[in-house]
Enzyme design. Structure first.
Site, PDB file in Angstrom:
ATOM      1  N   HIS A 243       0.607  -1.131  -0.077  1.00 43.73           N
ATOM      2  CA  HIS A 243      -0.071  -0.077  -0.147  1.00 43.73           C
ATOM      3  C   HIS A 243       0.855   1.461   0.005  1.00 43.73           C
ATOM      4  O   HIS A 243       2.039   1.401   0.657  1.00 43.73           O
ATOM      5  CB  HIS A 243      -1.032   0.100   1.217  1.00 43.73           C
ATOM      6  CG  HIS A 243      -1.900   0.886   1.017  1.00 43.73           C
ATOM      7  ND1 HIS A 243      -1.855   2.355   1.407  1.00 43.73           N
ATOM      8  CD2 HIS A 243      -3.418   0.783   0.523  1.00 43.73           C
ATOM      9  CE1 HIS A 243      -3.082   2.859   1.293  1.00 43.73           C
ATOM     10  NE2 HIS A 243      -3.938   1.960   0.684  1.00 43.73           N
ATOM     11  N   GLU A 302      -7.928  -5.635  -0.463  1.00 38.63           N
ATOM     12  CA  GLU A 302      -8.047  -6.311  -1.443  1.00 38.63           C
ATOM     13  C   GLU A 302      -8.289  -7.823  -1.178  1.00 38.63           C
ATOM     14  O   GLU A 302      -9.047  -8.643  -1.868  1.00 38.63           O
ATOM     15  CB  GLU A 302      -7.480  -5.969  -2.548  1.00 38.63           C
ATOM     16  CG  GLU A 302      -7.449  -4.571  -3.133  1.00 38.63           C
ATOM     17  CD  GLU A 302      -9.048  -4.144  -3.709  1.00 38.63           C
ATOM     18  OE1 GLU A 302      -9.867  -4.278  -3.281  1.00 38.63           O
ATOM     19  OE2 GLU A 302      -9.010  -3.412  -4.724  1.00 38.63           O
TER      20      GLU A 302
HETATM   21  N1  ACO Z   1       4.155  -7.654  -4.410  1.00 40.16           N
HETATM   22  C1  ACO Z   1       5.404  -7.486  -4.756  1.00 40.16           C
HETATM   23  N2  ACO Z   1       6.081  -6.175  -4.774  1.00 40.16           N
HETATM   24  C2  ACO Z   1       5.600  -5.191  -4.438  1.00 40.16           C
HETATM   25  C3  ACO Z   1       4.196  -5.138  -4.034  1.00 40.16           C
HETATM   26  C4  ACO Z   1       3.482  -6.468  -4.156  1.00 40.16           C
HETATM   27  N3  ACO Z   1       2.159  -6.303  -3.968  1.00 40.16           N
HETATM   28  N4  ACO Z   1       3.719  -3.952  -3.983  1.00 40.16           N
HETATM   29  C5  ACO Z   1       4.960  -3.465  -3.783  1.00 40.16           C
HETATM   30  N5  ACO Z   1       5.900  -3.830  -4.196  1.00 40.16           N
HETATM   31  C6  ACO Z   1       7.492  -3.580  -4.403  1.00 40.16           C
HETATM   32  C7  ACO Z   1       7.604  -2.843  -5.856  1.00 40.16           C
HETATM   33  O1  ACO Z   1       7.954  -3.980  -6.554  1.00 40.16           O
HETATM   34  C8  ACO Z   1       8.817  -2.001  -5.373  1.00 40.16           C
HETATM   35  O2  ACO Z   1       9.866  -2.906  -5.220  1.00 40.16           O
HETATM   36  P1  ACO Z   1      11.187  -2.255  -5.777  1.00 40.16           P
HETATM   37  O3  ACO Z   1      11.813  -1.005  -5.108  1.00 40.16           O
HETATM   38  O4  ACO Z   1      12.158  -3.496  -5.480  1.00 40.16           O
HETATM   39  O5  ACO Z   1      11.143  -2.218  -7.364  1.00 40.16           O
HETATM   40  C9  ACO Z   1       8.598  -1.433  -3.947  1.00 40.16           C
HETATM   41  O6  ACO Z   1       7.605  -2.547  -3.374  1.00 40.16           O
HETATM   42  C10 ACO Z   1       7.753  -0.276  -3.870  1.00 40.16           C
HETATM   43  O7  ACO Z   1       6.577  -0.115  -4.754  1.00 40.16           O
HETATM   44  P2  ACO Z   1       5.807   1.103  -5.512  1.00 40.16           P
HETATM   45  O8  ACO Z   1       5.125   0.557  -6.593  1.00 40.16           O
HETATM   46  O9  ACO Z   1       6.751   2.219  -5.530  1.00 40.16           O
HETATM   47  O10 ACO Z   1       4.784   1.180  -4.422  1.00 40.16           O
HETATM   48  P3  ACO Z   1       3.441   1.908  -4.333  1.00 40.16           P
HETATM   49  O11 ACO Z   1       3.195   2.627  -3.141  1.00 40.16           O
HETATM   50  O12 ACO Z   1       3.446   3.021  -5.699  1.00 40.16           O
HETATM   51  O13 ACO Z   1       2.398   0.644  -4.639  1.00 40.16           O
HETATM   52  C11 ACO Z   1       0.608  -0.319  -4.517  1.00 40.16           C
HETATM   53  C12 ACO Z   1       1.247   0.653  -3.804  1.00 40.16           C
HETATM   54  C13 ACO Z   1       0.269  -0.023  -5.969  1.00 40.16           C
HETATM   55  C14 ACO Z   1      -0.805  -0.843  -4.032  1.00 40.16           C
HETATM   56  C15 ACO Z   1       1.745  -1.920  -4.724  1.00 40.16           C
HETATM   57  O14 ACO Z   1       1.666  -2.146  -3.450  1.00 40.16           O
HETATM   58  C16 ACO Z   1       0.712  -3.004  -5.542  1.00 40.16           C
HETATM   59  O15 ACO Z   1       1.051  -3.040  -6.800  1.00 40.16           O
HETATM   60  N6  ACO Z   1       0.063  -3.926  -4.819  1.00 40.16           N
HETATM   61  C17 ACO Z   1      -0.516  -5.048  -5.766  1.00 40.16           C
HETATM   62  C18 ACO Z   1      -1.898  -4.508  -6.068  1.00 40.16           C
HETATM   63  C19 ACO Z   1      -2.715  -4.427  -5.019  1.00 40.16           C
HETATM   64  O16 ACO Z   1      -2.913  -4.899  -4.067  1.00 40.16           O
HETATM   65  N7  ACO Z   1      -3.772  -3.276  -5.139  1.00 40.16           N
HETATM   66  C20 ACO Z   1      -4.633  -2.813  -4.389  1.00 40.16           C
HETATM   67  C21 ACO Z   1      -4.206  -1.653  -3.314  1.00 40.16           C
HETATM   68  S1  ACO Z   1      -5.381  -1.249  -2.109  1.00 40.16           S
HETATM   69  C22 ACO Z   1      -6.573  -0.207  -3.021  1.00 40.16           C
HETATM   70  O17 ACO Z   1      -6.015   0.615  -3.464  1.00 40.16           O
HETATM   71  C23 ACO Z   1      -7.871  -0.165  -2.605  1.00 40.16           C
END
Ligand code: ACO
Length: 360
Positions: A243, A302
């Site tokens: 998140h 989610e």
């Molecule tokens: N699985 C694996 N790695 C992850 C995940 C995940 N679910 N989420 C983040 N990371 C990693 C990224 O790969 C990144 O790693 P790196 O620095 O080695 O490349 C690091 O964590 C940071 O990721 P960002 O994309 O910069 O983090 P951001 O704050 O933008 O992402 C998000 C938040 C989009 C929710 C992300 O955690 C994600 O994609 N989760 C999976 C999709 C999901 O569950 N979405 C629902 C969110 S809840 C809602 O909106 C209602």
């Protein structure tokens, strides 16, 4: 520039506070736990809109009448709309609703995801849409319009808890989209449509369907560590984890896990399904801790949404529509707050493209 506007404050709001460090969510002074335990969706709608939209005293009945008014538009769901993914069909039908800032347009927008989603799902299965019953609570009627039969009290309560849990959540991507549109003084329908469009992406409200795909692919609890390890090695994201704001567990995950457990005790979720989900969750948390040590990645809303909505009979490609049915209350409150108290949202960009050649 802050990529993704991370940590940038872009609005002042009295509506909700997401405390990412401590895993707390407050909606207008009430903690999520208390809200879920004591409130029906209609009450949360009133709470959110207080001071921004004068809702009628008989709100449940007024919302029921709004469902009926919206149902008149179901006739315009032609085969091309029915053939779309449900969230796109919902967007197409919601675009036909009147714009404006009054109570009637607002209540129709709140009613619309429940009415249109149920109708679209029935139509694609060759069934006639079921007309709303204005005398029922919103969550109860949503399930009745979907299945054609009265839901049990536990099912209606579970959906209501879900709608309450997701009703508002700070300046998430879809709410920000709603506020940007509202800041131009466009009407509520325009703000809500922008929000719905932002919600559908898998990084926001489109994740719970893929959570079930992941559970299906894992198959058995014992297979979870190896499957998830492979997925992470391929650079994939695990849906339902991580998140932008929460650095600890998303409190909504626990609220929904509670609702899922309640449903499981009534037999609506097979024990094996719940055991698989819990094994996947644990394996994912262990792996994420090991493979992404720099970024705390915990279960988000989610993950248990997926189990809950599956148990209530929603197909996975319609989960985002059900999310919209809850979040629409927050979108409307934020849009009104922005329109009444805010300024035009117009940030700047840094130009990094080519510059014109100097004239010789
Ligand atoms: N699985 C694996 N790695 C992850 C995940 C995940 N679910 N989420 C983040 N990371 C990693 C990224 O790969 C990144 O790693 P790196 O620095 O080695 O490349 C690091 O964590 C940071 O990721 P960002 O994309 O910069 O983090 P951001 O704050 O933008 O992402 C998000 C938040 C989009 C929710 C992300 O955690 C994600 O994609 N989760 C999976 C999709 C999901 O569950 N979405 C629902 C969110 S809840 C809602 O909106 C209602």
């Amino acid at each position: 520039m802050k990529s993704g506007l991370e940590d940038v404050v872009a609005a002042e709001t009295v509506l909700s506070d997401v405390d990412g460090a401590n895993g707390r969510l407050i909606v207008r002074g009430i903690s999520l736990d208390e809200l879920v335990a004591t409130s029906r969706y209609e009450n949360v709608l009133r709470l959110l809109c207080d001071g921004f939209l004068p809702l009628p005293d008989d709100l449940p009945a007024a919302l029921g009448r709004a469902r009926q008014a919206v149902f008149a538009h179901v006739a315009s769901a032609d085969p091309a709309i029915v053939a779309l993914p449900p969230v796109d069909g919902l967007r197409a039908l919601m675009a036909r609703l009147p714009d404006g800032d009054g109570i009637d347009p607002a209540l129709q927008l709140v009613a619309a995801p429940a009415v249109f989603t149920s109708a679209l799902l029935r139509l694609r299965n060759g069934l006639a849409p079921v007309a709303p019953d204005a005398g029922l609570a919103h969550a109860t009627d949503f399930l009745r319009m979907l299945s054609g039969t009265m839901p049990t009290a536990q099912q209606a309560d579970a959906l209501d808890r879900y709608l309450v849990t997701v009703a508002d959540h700070g300046l998430n991507a879809s709410t920000f989209a709603a506020r940007v549109v509202a800041s131009t003084q466009a009407g509520l329908a325009s703000a809500v449509l922008a929000a719905l469009s932002a919600l559908k992406g898998p990084l926001h409200g489109g994740a719970p369907g893929p959570v079930l795909d992941m559970l299906d692919a894992v198959g058995q609890p014992a297979g979870a560590p190896a499957w998830l390890d492979d997925a992470l090695s391929r650079g994939e994201r695990l849906m339902g984890f991580g998140h932008r704001i929460y650095r600890v567990r998303d409190p909504r995950a626990d609220a929904l896990k509670g609702a899922v457990r309640l449903l499981a005790t009534s037999g609506a979720i097979a024990p094996a399904r719940l055991a698989l989900a819990e094994a996947v969750e644990q394996a994912a948390l262990d792996l994420l801790k090991r493979k992404k040590p720099d970024r705390p990645l915990e279960t988000n809303v989610e993950f248990y949404t997926a189990l809950l909505l599956e148990a209530l009979g929603f197909p996975r490609d319609a989960f985002t529509c059900v999310f919209a049915a809850g979040r629409v209350g927050g979108w409307i409150a934020h849009a009104r707050e922005q329109a009444l108290n805010g300024r035009l949202i117009r940030p700047m960009s840094v130009y990094v493209g080519p510059v014109p050649r100097q004239a010789a």
